[in-house]
Scaffold this motif. Sequence first.
Motif, PDB file in Angstrom:
ATOM      1  N   CYS A  98       0.838  -1.203   0.000  1.00 14.34           N
ATOM      2  CA  CYS A  98       0.000   0.000   0.000  1.00 14.34           C
ATOM      3  C   CYS A  98       0.877   1.258   0.000  1.00 14.34           C
ATOM      4  CB  CYS A  98      -0.890  -0.030   1.244  1.00 14.34           C
ATOM      5  SG  CYS A  98      -1.958   1.408   1.367  1.00 14.34           S
TER       6      CYS A  98
ATOM      7  N   CYS B 288      -5.807  -4.206  -0.141  1.00 11.43           N
ATOM      8  CA  CYS B 288      -5.557  -4.622   1.237  1.00 11.43           C
ATOM      9  C   CYS B 288      -6.803  -5.270   1.855  1.00 11.43           C
ATOM     10  CB  CYS B 288      -5.127  -3.421   2.073  1.00 11.43           C
ATOM     11  SG  CYS B 288      -6.382  -2.130   2.171  1.00 11.43           S
TER      12      CYS B 288
ATOM     13  N   CYS C 185      -1.884  -4.501  -1.925  1.00  9.09           N
ATOM     14  CA  CYS C 185      -3.059  -3.951  -2.596  1.00  9.09           C
ATOM     15  C   CYS C 185      -3.725  -4.968  -3.522  1.00  9.09           C
ATOM     16  CB  CYS C 185      -2.647  -2.732  -3.404  1.00  9.09           C
ATOM     17  SG  CYS C 185      -4.063  -1.820  -4.003  1.00  9.09           S
TER      18      CYS C 185
END
Lengths: 86, 160
Positions: B51, B70, B68
């Motif tokens: 992220c 998440c 990601c």
Amino acid sequence: MADKNKKVVLYALSTCGWCRKTKNLLSQLSINYQCFDVDLLKGEEREKILQELKKYNANLSFPTLVIDDQIVIIGYDEEKIKKELT
Amino acid sequence: MIDKSLIDYWYEKLKKEAEESGYFLNPDEEFTKSLIEGLLINQERFGYFACPCRLASGNKEEDLDIICPCDYRDQDINDYGNCYCGLYVSYDVYTGKKQIKSIPERRNLKKKKREITISTLKLSLPVWRCKICGYLCAREEPPEICPICKAKKERFERFI
Ligand code: SF4
């Protein structure tokens, strides 16, 4: 008018969108500030800055803006930043 | 520096994948592309899409929940209208009815293991849950790739 006598420190990440918005807003308001992009720091220096940040924001999230070592603004909050700094 | 054409490529790819599975990328193209650039920088740094708005450790196991998309994306979209970074948004934001905003961090650094109470039910197979989209399936092992959101096997947890 921007208050230039305040000490403004921004803890940020170089890759984060809200951090970028915060940086842009501070520049736009002509605020002098010290910025730490923590993801770009390494080893001891990173640890030191994280310990410092922890005092203001135990969750270690970004952006965290600290004004005069007292006022802490977590996340990008345009209104609050403007209120405290202009 | 990340090549602009690579960012454009990932923008189109993520947008298409999102829309095929009922998600929406942030329509603010400039903002969204800056986040994708962050993802690509993290891909170079760590070998995975950590992220861009969180400080990754570089240890994949520790960072698994913030790769990601998440583990927190869906709940944040439900509660606030956008994921923590603002890369993924709700339909209302996508259609301009709502604005994105900076939201609180949901991730707890001291991660609590979720209690799984094994019921007295006798199941012939374990049930696996995709931590990204909630897809459930009963089979010996989780699938290699989630058929709904395309998350990898490592993002599944034993549910029952
Ligand atoms: S879904 Fe959003 S908050 Fe989650 S990792 Fe991706 S960009 Fe970050």
